[in-house]
Design a protein around this motif. Structure first.
Motif, mmCIF file in Angstrom:
data_model
loop_
_atom_site.group_PDB
_atom_site.id
_atom_site.type_symbol
_atom_site.label_atom_id
_atom_site.label_comp_id
_atom_site.label_asym_id
_atom_site.label_seq_id
_atom_site.Cartn_x
_atom_site.Cartn_y
_atom_site.Cartn_z
ATOM 1 N N HIS A 59 47.530 18.002 -31.501
ATOM 2 C CA HIS A 59 46.933 16.873 -32.225
ATOM 3 C C HIS A 59 47.868 16.312 -33.284
ATOM 4 O O HIS A 59 47.811 15.126 -33.597
ATOM 5 C CB HIS A 59 45.602 17.289 -32.854
ATOM 6 C CG HIS A 59 45.738 18.325 -33.939
ATOM 7 N ND1 HIS A 59 45.898 17.980 -35.260
ATOM 8 C CD2 HIS A 59 45.748 19.669 -33.899
ATOM 9 C CE1 HIS A 59 45.983 19.085 -35.989
ATOM 10 N NE2 HIS A 59 45.911 20.126 -35.191
ATOM 11 N N PHE A 125 43.402 6.555 -36.579
ATOM 12 C CA PHE A 125 43.329 7.647 -35.612
ATOM 13 C C PHE A 125 44.516 8.585 -35.772
ATOM 14 O O PHE A 125 44.413 9.791 -35.541
ATOM 15 C CB PHE A 125 43.267 7.103 -34.186
ATOM 16 C CG PHE A 125 41.899 6.606 -33.794
ATOM 17 C CD1 PHE A 125 41.729 5.397 -33.146
ATOM 18 C CD2 PHE A 125 40.772 7.361 -34.071
ATOM 19 C CE1 PHE A 125 40.461 4.945 -32.790
ATOM 20 C CE2 PHE A 125 39.504 6.917 -33.726
ATOM 21 C CZ PHE A 125 39.349 5.704 -33.078
ATOM 22 N N ASN A 129 43.920 12.459 -36.574
ATOM 23 C CA ASN A 129 44.497 13.436 -35.670
ATOM 24 C C ASN A 129 45.348 14.447 -36.422
ATOM 25 O O ASN A 129 45.282 15.649 -36.181
ATOM 26 C CB ASN A 129 45.374 12.741 -34.621
ATOM 27 C CG ASN A 129 44.697 12.654 -33.287
ATOM 28 O OD1 ASN A 129 44.288 13.662 -32.721
ATOM 29 N ND2 ASN A 129 44.551 11.459 -32.771
ATOM 30 N N ASP A 140 42.597 23.211 -33.161
ATOM 31 C CA ASP A 140 42.811 22.017 -32.339
ATOM 32 C C ASP A 140 41.550 21.175 -32.417
ATOM 33 O O ASP A 140 40.551 21.571 -33.025
ATOM 34 C CB ASP A 140 43.084 22.410 -30.875
ATOM 35 C CG ASP A 140 43.915 21.359 -30.147
ATOM 36 O OD1 ASP A 140 44.619 21.714 -29.197
ATOM 37 O OD2 ASP A 140 43.848 20.179 -30.545
ATOM 38 N N VAL A 141 41.604 20.003 -31.798
ATOM 39 C CA VAL A 141 40.390 19.204 -31.672
ATOM 40 C C VAL A 141 39.565 19.767 -30.517
ATOM 41 O O VAL A 141 40.031 20.630 -29.768
ATOM 42 C CB VAL A 141 40.721 17.713 -31.411
ATOM 43 C CG1 VAL A 141 41.433 17.114 -32.606
ATOM 44 C CG2 VAL A 141 41.546 17.555 -30.169
ATOM 45 N N PRO A 144 41.381 18.419 -26.269
ATOM 46 C CA PRO A 144 42.776 17.976 -26.382
ATOM 47 C C PRO A 144 43.192 16.990 -25.308
ATOM 48 O O PRO A 144 43.911 16.026 -25.594
ATOM 49 C CB PRO A 144 43.572 19.287 -26.275
ATOM 50 C CG PRO A 144 42.604 20.371 -26.600
ATOM 51 C CD PRO A 144 41.260 19.876 -26.190
ATOM 52 N N ASN A 147 41.916 13.700 -26.048
ATOM 53 C CA ASN A 147 42.648 13.166 -27.188
ATOM 54 C C ASN A 147 43.897 12.422 -26.724
ATOM 55 O O ASN A 147 44.134 11.273 -27.093
ATOM 56 C CB ASN A 147 43.033 14.323 -28.118
ATOM 57 C CG ASN A 147 43.332 13.854 -29.518
ATOM 58 O OD1 ASN A 147 43.075 12.704 -29.872
ATOM 59 N ND2 ASN A 147 43.888 14.732 -30.326
ATOM 60 N N SER A 209 38.217 8.923 -28.657
ATOM 61 C CA SER A 209 38.519 9.561 -29.939
ATOM 62 C C SER A 209 37.243 9.819 -30.718
ATOM 63 O O SER A 209 37.107 10.842 -31.378
ATOM 64 C CB SER A 209 39.453 8.682 -30.759
ATOM 65 O OG SER A 209 40.679 8.534 -30.101
ATOM 66 N N ASN A 212 35.566 12.835 -29.367
ATOM 67 C CA ASN A 212 36.383 13.990 -29.681
ATOM 68 C C ASN A 212 36.213 14.442 -31.128
ATOM 69 O O ASN A 212 35.939 15.609 -31.416
ATOM 70 C CB ASN A 212 37.845 13.632 -29.441
ATOM 71 C CG ASN A 212 38.641 14.795 -28.962
ATOM 72 O OD1 ASN A 212 38.244 15.939 -29.134
ATOM 73 N ND2 ASN A 212 39.780 14.512 -28.351
ATOM 74 N N PHE A 213 36.404 13.502 -32.052
ATOM 75 C CA PHE A 213 36.384 13.898 -33.455
ATOM 76 C C PHE A 213 34.990 14.301 -33.900
ATOM 77 O O PHE A 213 34.832 15.214 -34.716
ATOM 78 C CB PHE A 213 36.944 12.773 -34.334
ATOM 79 C CG PHE A 213 38.412 12.527 -34.124
ATOM 80 C CD1 PHE A 213 38.916 11.240 -34.032
ATOM 81 C CD2 PHE A 213 39.306 13.587 -34.008
ATOM 82 C CE1 PHE A 213 40.266 11.010 -33.821
ATOM 83 C CE2 PHE A 213 40.655 13.369 -33.804
ATOM 84 C CZ PHE A 213 41.141 12.078 -33.708
ATOM 85 N N THR A 216 34.543 17.740 -32.677
ATOM 86 C CA THR A 216 35.374 18.658 -33.458
ATOM 87 C C THR A 216 34.694 19.028 -34.762
ATOM 88 O O THR A 216 34.619 20.202 -35.133
ATOM 89 C CB THR A 216 36.744 18.015 -33.761
ATOM 90 O OG1 THR A 216 37.331 17.578 -32.549
ATOM 91 C CG2 THR A 216 37.655 18.994 -34.465
#
Lengths: 667, 202, 311
Positions: A59, A125, A129, A140-141, A144, A147, A209, A212-213, A216
């Motif tokens: 990331h 972003f 990241n 990690d996120v 990945p 990402n 994203s 993902n975030f 996370t």
């Protein structure tokens, strides 16, 4: 049926630019690209580039790639701005400036699109990241591969926008392309289609994203870090990503509908045929308003971290700050109509949205007061991140006042679409978003490189940005009040506007100098890095978890996943004695790490082809690229290979021990 | 001297991976909801813009749509049976039930395409009016999602036949079933708001 | 010493710059702040009120920021350092309440003024209003006086203290009809009829423009709104009627073709219902055998698949 003319769709005839500016710009881009390719070939670094960067799911590396693309696009957008200012300073009376009206309109459409979607979103972003996993103690996120794929879709959109400079044309309908102007009848060329597809593809990247975030933050926090112990930056990212997830699908839908109008003869927004152009305006701003909050919230988050760290004091009013973020997030969905008070919705509707717009200023103001209260009775160290914060206070307040004024609908009737509006939103985005991300880059730079950015050049850059900004945009506030509408490529001499445009042009030049100095700061710092090395991993005496690991951050982030029991976890660890005893009893374990993902690059390349095919109606290309993407996705997602490898504890131990030795030697 | 203890690879364990992935997939479903909501909103604004062309009551055949609906609802049921079989590790039952789901979904899709084709042929295509543009796009987007779901189902059938009910495959089936049920839910809204209200001239 | 000199020089330059700027601006026509009609006057006052209310928050923010940076900088050992001071309900309450109060006041103002300054609201006056129909063309403005049966391009005249009732549409993409010294703007949209009510209280030539981009020539879409005495206005009507050029469907079709920076021109008569027909053009399908588009709007809605996939 399969003759070659049809196979190439609309890609024939007059497809290259004809005016000298555009040709020059396109050729320079090609030239720079060629130089990079030649350099990589001569120094035999292609394999390194692919292995270490382009296919890396680390990331931190993805973050740096985002930032590099964003800075490149900031330069491109800035060059556009200089052209715009030059045109408006010279195109008076009998002179029609340096570019034609149509070229001018393409330039400002490109400027706005590039700055929002690629410069600002890219910086955002990129920064998220870089630091989000570190701030929550994660390795990690959540996803990945997703990402990296999101990054390559972002890059694909960027490439499409830049392709339009050399092959075809860009949209001349503004950064939001209102119909009926953006419909086929009034924009028959490929410009609007380039706009649609670069945004559509980049927008899907943004959605990835967002998923993902959010995942996370929800699923990968270190043990003990419950929601109310997260760093404020993480809260701001949470709010921003919720906005991404709720707003970007609206953009996806709206772009698709405009595309369907233009390509399949539908009537969503056409002037006739049962279309409703006002529907587009509502939809696009239902996305557009949350978008600006998507951009500003993480910047607010950066300031929360920076002000606390550089005042050597805990952030004031943590709970209130969280509620303020929540309020801003929810309220940002209730104000969109303030972008078109003048479309005639009626007094009740206008009044409601005007009031909601003012209400959202309250939590924003509260955050400002909390930052000031953090500084109160602190020990303020005026390093560069604090400079950018102070610049933000100076400028954002002005822009905010302008916003509150325009929130009164009848006042907005006189200010809508004037240069006053243009000055307002630039103040918010430059003074708020950009300054926030500059502060973040200066603040977190040592964590990823192991050395700090040069303070002196950074200060020169800062002053150029602030003074340049004031010179460039205060005249625009005044011009708006003088009745100057936005987006005009020419005006009459008797209006007396030219002197202000000239001052604005000078200001833009100074901002340009600021950009150059910002780049110089980075380049010089890299060149002279040995003078600014940080061995401790904690150059600012920081408060949050990212400062507890060595600099540059190891690729696995945390050798041992931390356990947390308070806000400002690292600060508390430093103050308590347990830190010293913990050092002696570290237990290293094997870690499972994700492998590189070349599939993301492949998907990105197919996405470029897909977009290009849609723009030029090269349907064979569309079909091939579409199938290519599907096949790549199927291969990746049906594989029994988990795409991971095991990182041995001994390797981790060596890296950690080396870092510890280095920091002790230079203590 | 710090102790170095080599342990079994930890994080990202299978359980964590499944939990995270299913959560992420639900987040994606939420974004798809917003997408459909935008299309529903557009339909709501445009559904009376017939511009001299036909209105919903003139082109919708409720018996036909009811048949499509029953087929899709049944496919959701068989999908559920497929998931139960997956939990019980019965590979052949999984293949059977998801095979039936696939066929039902395909039947739904073909009926829908037939309906669209008929409308286009008699001149009431998406070019005719704002209403028809909105209709074709809303229902068509759902159909496109069904197509993706069918492709996914086919791929899963092949992989499970080849490789069996691995942990990863069971996880993927779970995601597919979430997707399939979601599409069923969206269809219920379409059936009500587009077809039922259209015929009732709401 | 050098630093002090530098700061002094900078301060002098800044002050000189501000003085020059002030002198320049004092002689300039800052139209929005120089209203010539009751609508523009009220709208200007709203700007001032909102600005003033905002300053209640802004000035303390600036003051405190400067004060804190100076007093609590790390070089100043005299200042108190309270590293654990991270909450205070009294302080928080104050800075939630004060902005909320200001916004509440402004909200009431916004609600009331949105209604009193609704563009659709006629202006109360002893004088009878004049109706003017406005059509935004590519890239000029057409003004039709239905009662006086005249029309003009990029210019229109009217007597002071007489309310003007505008009906606005477009035969072009979205535009915005804006005369800053008389009042705020409203969008001009094809197939739609928006309204605006303005009045002038002083004689003069007022600048008007389109405030929404509508294509290549849109920067040339400026017009003049001339407020004159009643007798001058009647003279003007006579002048226009003497030009002898009719505005009928055929001459309208020529006028509507794309052109920009059009000079002022007059039409001595207007065919009946022209304005309405321009609106209806977008709302009703033409009954052709195989097409369903309306005149002038032919892009892609006939059965020949010009824009779809061609294999």
């Amino acid at each position: 049926m399969l003759d070659f003319a049809n196979l190439l769709g609309k890609l024939h005839g007059n497809i290259f630019p004809s005016d000298i500016m555009t040709i020059g710009a396109a050729l320079s881009m090609v030239g720079i690209g060629l130089l990079i390719v030649i350099y990589l070939t001569i120094s035999k670094r292609w394999h390194w580039l692919f292995r270490e960067w382009l296919t890396s799911v680390d990331h931190k590396k993805i973050g740096i790639m985002y930032i590099i693309v964003a800075i490149v696009m900031l330069i491109r957008g800035g060059a556009d701005a200089l052209l715009l200012r030059t045109q408006q300073a010279t195109s008076v009376g009998s002179s029609h400036g340096i570019v034609s009206a149509n070229t001018f309109q393409q330039i400002f459409s490109a400027h706005g699109t590039i700055m929002i979607f690629f410069a600002a979103m890219g910086l955002m972003f990129g920064l998220i990241n870089l630091v989000l996993p570190l701030l929550i103690g994660a390795r990690d996120v959540a996803f990945p591969f997703l990402n990296l794929t999101g990054f390559w879709l972002f890059a694909a959109g960027m490439i499409l926008v830049n392709l339009s400079l050399g092959v075809g044309e860009f949209s001349a309908a503004g950064w939001l392309a209102y119909p009926p102007l953006s419909e086929l009848r009034y924009s028959p060329g490929v410009g609007v289609d380039y706009w649609i597809w670069s945004l559509q593809i980049a927008g899907i990247g943004s959605l990835f994203s967002g998923i993902n975030f959010l995942s996370t933050i929800v699923k990968m926090r270190a043990r003990g870090m419950n929601l109310m112990k997260m760093p404020m930056f993480v809260w701001s990212v949470l709010g921003s990503m919720l906005l991404v997830l709720f707003a970007f699908p609206i953009l996806t839908a709206t772009l698709s509908l405009l595309f369907l109008d233009r390509t399949l003869g539908m009537h969503f927004f056409t002037a006739s045929g049962g279309g409703n152009a006002m529907m587009y305006v509502n939809l696009i701003w239902a996305w557009g308003h949350p978008e600006v909050y998507i951009l500003i919230l993480p910047a607010f988050g950066v300031f929360s971290e920076v002000v606390a760290t550089f005042s050597k004091k805990r952030l004031f009013g943590y709970t209130t700050m969280v509620w303020a973020i929540a309020a801003i997030t929810i309220l940002s969905f209730s104000v969109w109509l303030h972008h078109f008070f003048t479309m005639g919705a009626g007094a009740d509707v206008n009044g409601f949205f005007g009031i909601m717009t003012m209400v959202i200023a309250i939590p924003t103001g509260v955050k400002l007061f909390n930052w000031l209260a953090t500084m109160f009775r602190g020990r303020i160290s005026l390093k560069l991140p604090m400079y950018w914060f102070l610049g933000f206070v100076a400028l954002f307040t002005v822009g905010g006042v302008a916003g509150v004024v325009m929130a009164v609908p009848p006042a907005d009737f006189q200010l809508h679409n004037s240069l006053f509006l243009v000055a307002h939103f630039h103040t918010m985005i430059v003074g708020g978003v950009l300054f926030g991300y500059f502060a973040g880059i200066n603040y977190w730079f040592p964590k990823f490189t192991g050395f700090k950015l040069n303070e002196r050049i950074g200060r020169y850059a800062f002053w150029c940005w602030v003074i340049g900004f004031l010179l460039a945009f205060v005249p625009l506030y005044i011009l708006g009040l003088m009745g100057a509408t936005r987006r005009i490529d020419h005006y009459s001499a008797s209006l007396g506007w030219q002197p202000l445009f000239i001052v604005a042009g000078i200001g833009a030049g100074i901002i340009g100098l600021g950009v150059v100095l910002t780049l110089a700061q980075i380049v010089y710092s890299i060149w002279k890095r040995k003078d600014n090395l940080d061995y401790s991993g904690d150059p600012w005496d920081g408060r949050t978890l990212e400062w507890s690991i060595p600099s540059p951050a190891p690729f696995y982030n945390f050798a041992v996943v931390p356990e947390v029991d308070s806000i400002d976890a690292y600060w508390e660890q430093k103050k308590s004695a347990s830190a010293k005893t913990r050092q002696a009893k570290v237990v290293y374990e094997d870690i499972v790490m994700p492998k590189n993902a070349p599939e993301s690059v492949i998907i990105g390349m197919f996405a470029i082809g897909l977009g290009f095919g849609f723009v030029w109606h090269i349907w064979a290309l569309v079909v091939v690229c579409f199938i290519g993407i599907i096949v790549t996705v199927i291969i990746r997602t049906t594989s029994e290979d988990p795409h991971e490898y095991v990182l041995k504890a001994s390797v981790i131990e060596k890296i950690e021990k080396d870092a510890l030795l280095r920091s002790k030697a230079h203590a | 001297m710090p102790e170095i203890v080599a342990k079994t690879p930890n994080f990202i364990t299978d359980i964590d991976s499944e939990n995270k992935t299913i959560f992420g997939f639900w987040v994606y479903i939420m974004t798809d909801c917003v997408l459909f909501a935008s299309l529903f909103a557009t339909y709501a604004v445009l559904h009376n813009n017939t511009f001299g062309g036909p209105s919903g009551s003139q082109i919708f055949s409720l018996p036909y749509i009811l048949t499509e609906t029953i087929i899709l609802l049944t496919s959701s049921f068989t999908c559920g049976l497929g998931i139960l079989s997956a939990r019980n590790k019965h590979k052949n039952k999984v293949l059977f039930w998801f095979g039936v789901t696939f066929l039902l979904g395909l039947a739904f899709l073909l009926m829908e395409l037939n309906d669209f084709h008929h409308l286009a042929v008699i001149g009431d295509s998406w070019r005719r009016s704002g209403f028809l543009s909105a209709f074709f796009t809303l229902v068509g987007t759902h159909g496109a999602h069904i197509t993706v779901g069918l492709l996914w189902m086919l791929t899963m059938l092949i992989r499970i036949w080849q490789v069996g009910l691995s942990k990863a495959n069971v996880r993927r089936l779970t995601l597919l079933s979430i997707f399939w049920h979601f599409l069923d839910l969206i269809w219920i809204f379409i059936f009500t708001i587009v077809y039922l209200f259209g015929v009732m001239k709401v | 010493m050098k630093r002090k000199h530098l700061v002094a020089i900078i301060l002098i330059l800044v002050i000189a710059f501000l003085v020059i700027a002030g002198i320049y601006l004092a002689g300039s026509n800052i139209q929005v702040l120089d209203p010539k009609g009751p609508i523009a006057l009220k709208e200007r006052n709203l700007i001032y009120v909102a600005l003033a209310l905002s300053l209640i928050v802004v000035l303390p923010v600036y003051g405190l920021t400067i004060a804190f940076v100076i007093r609590y900088r790390e070089g100043n050992k005299k200042a108190k350092y309270s590293p654990n001071l991270h909450g205070n309900w009294a302080a928080e309450t104050i800075w939630w309440l004060i902005p909320s109060t200001i916004i509440a006041v402004l909200a009431v103002i916004a609600w009331n003024s949105s209604h009193s300054l609704d563009p659709y609201k006629p202006i109360a006056s002893v004088n009878k209003p004049i109706n003017i129909q406005v059509i935004a063309e590519d890239w000029k403005w057409l003004f039709i006086y239905p009662k006086e049966n005249i029309a003009s391009v990029n210019y229109f005249q009217f007597p002071v203290n007489v309310p003007l009732n505008f009906n606005i549409t477009a035969d072009a993409p979205m535009n915005s009809f804006w005369i800053p010294q008389l009042g705020g703007q409203i969008y001009a949209m094809p197939g739609m009829d928006t309204q605006l009510h303005l009045m002038a209280t002083s004689k003069g030539s007022y600048y008007g423009s389109s405030a929404n981009i509508s294509g290549t020539g849109f920067a040339g879409m400026n017009f003049t709104a001339q407020a004159s005495s009643l007798s001058s206005y009647n003279e003007w009507i006579k002048t226009v009627k003497n030009t002898g050029i009719k505005l009928n469907p055929s001459s309208y079709y020529n006028l509507a073709r794309p052109s920009s920076y059009n000079p002022i021109s007059y039409y001595s008569s207007v065919s009946n219902g022209l304005f309405l027909s321009v609106i209806n053009k977008y709302m009703t399908p033409i009954q052709n055998n195989n097409s369903n588009n309306s005149s002038g709007n032919n892009n892609n809605n006939n059965n020949m698949n010009m824009n779809g996939m061609s294999m």
